[in-house]
Structures are given as C-alpha cells and as structure tokens.
Design a protein around this motif. Structure first.
Motif: not given
Length: 238
Positions: A216-223
């Motif tokens: 979640g922390r890795l993808l929060e800004g890119v999804v």
C-alpha cells in the motif's frame, strides 16, 4: 553528460504526465464494447478477500477477465475457476429467465446471438507469474526473483491486448505488476496510456487497521484509486 542533464527533466515531466493526478478521466464507453478486467490474486487471505469483494460486483460487464496468480498457488487457481463456474451459472440463468437482451455484449468480432451470450458468460483465463519472493527466501536473492516477475509481467499485460482495468488488494506480485504497467504506460506501448488502458484500483486489506501494508505504501501515489476499509487509514494515514 549534457544529453543526460537534458534528458532528466524530460523524463521527469513524462513520469508526472502518467501519474493519476494528471491522468484524464476515462472516456464514456459504448454499451457492449469489449472491456478487459485483470484481477491479481495472492495466496490465502488475499485471495479470500478479493473473491468476497468480487461477489458484489457485476463481472458480467467485463467481456474478458484475466486472473493472475503466483506459480504454485493451486488454491487461488481452484478458487478462481470455482468463482467463474458460479458466475457462468448465474449469468446463464439470467439469460434463460428472459434477460438475454441485457446480457448480450458484442465481443468485437461481429458475432451475434448465442455467441454474444457465451462471451458475456465465460470469457476468462488464468495466467501464472513467478513469485516475487518465496516464503523464507533470503532478501539477498529477492531482487533477482522480482526482476524475473517483472519481465514476465510485460507480455502478460500486452497480449493479446492491454487490460482496461487492473484490480488488486496487495500481494507482492501485484506490486511488481503495477510497476510493470507504469513502465508500459511511460513508453505508451500499444497505446497503453494514450488509449486510457491499465487503470488501476488498489484495495487495502481489511486486516490493515492502523497502518498501510508495504504494498500500500509503495502504490498509494501511483494507482488511480486507492481504497482503505478503516477510517483510521483514510486520507493516506500510514
């Protein structure tokens, strides 16, 4: 060196252009046009949560469904097949009960009648990718297995055509698959970005109450859509 200095701002601008905050909203679709949904399953709890969510979604609206599972995850494969069998029976029952006109979707090949119903009901496939990291795998070798997963994701996302929507709830394999989709959109391979393909929805696990998962922390800004199930996590509180 000069070319590298000039390239950095151009690459940065391109990256910003494909991020969700700059991405235009999806264009309205003609009813019955082909739509592909790609669903990433994890093992155990991730798969159970995903299937529980999907039971509340009208998957018949997606003319092609692709289930992605990790190598050796026979549980997820069997659950996906069972889910599709139940979906097929449900949709066929609706057709037989007189709602055939609403159930028919053009598969894009000019077919009509029964073939449309069959595409609406049962056009799905299950694809496997190497696991990004096995249980108890040493961290030292994880970058190599993750790279293997990344390379496998490229053809999976491109052929026969890029998916319209990617749905995941956080397994490590999904994280790499989404970053693979970002790379394809960055270079607009097969119109992945210009045609509005590969929009992504991430649903955080209900087990995450106070803190986002690493995925979640890795993808929060890119999804394109990031969904949490507890108020304490609303607004990106990690």
């Amino acid at each position: 060196l000069t070319l590298l200095i000039l390239a950095i701002p151009l690459l940065t601008l391109r990256l910003l252009a494909i991020l969700p905050s700059r991405r235009p909203p999806p264009q309205p679709r003609t009813r019955g046009s082909p739509v592909c949904l790609l669903i990433v399953l994890g093992s155990g709890g991730h798969t159970a949560e995903m299937l529980a969510m999907l039971r509340k979604v009208d998957l018949g609206d997606y003319t092609r469904r692709v289930w992605v599972v990790g190598e050796g995850d026979e549980f997820s494969v069997s659950q996906a097949r069972s889910f599709e069998d139940q979906l097929s029976k449900s949709l066929r029952g609706n057709v037989e009960n007189g709602s055939a006109s609403s159930m028919q979707i053009d598969g894009g090949d000019g077919s009509t009648g029964t073939s449309k119903q069959q595409r609406r009901v049962g056009d799905y496939e299950i694809k496997t990718v190497p696991r990004a990291r096995e249980i108890h795998q040493p961290l030292l070798t994880t970058p190599f297995s993750s790279l293997r997963t990344l390379l496998t994701c490229f053809p999976l996302l491109l052929y026969p055509s890029p998916p319209d929507l990617i749905l995941t709830n956080g397994p490590a394999t999904a994280t790499i698959l989404i970053f693979a989709s970002l790379l394809l959109r960055f270079f607009d391979i097969k119109g992945c970005h210009s045609k509005g393909k590969m929009r992504t929805i991430y649903v955080e696990s209900w087990a995450r109450v106070k803190r986002l998962s690493l995925s979640g922390r890795l993808l929060e800004g890119v999804v394109d859509r990031f969904v949490v199930q507890w108020e304490g996590l609303e607004g990106g509180k990690a």
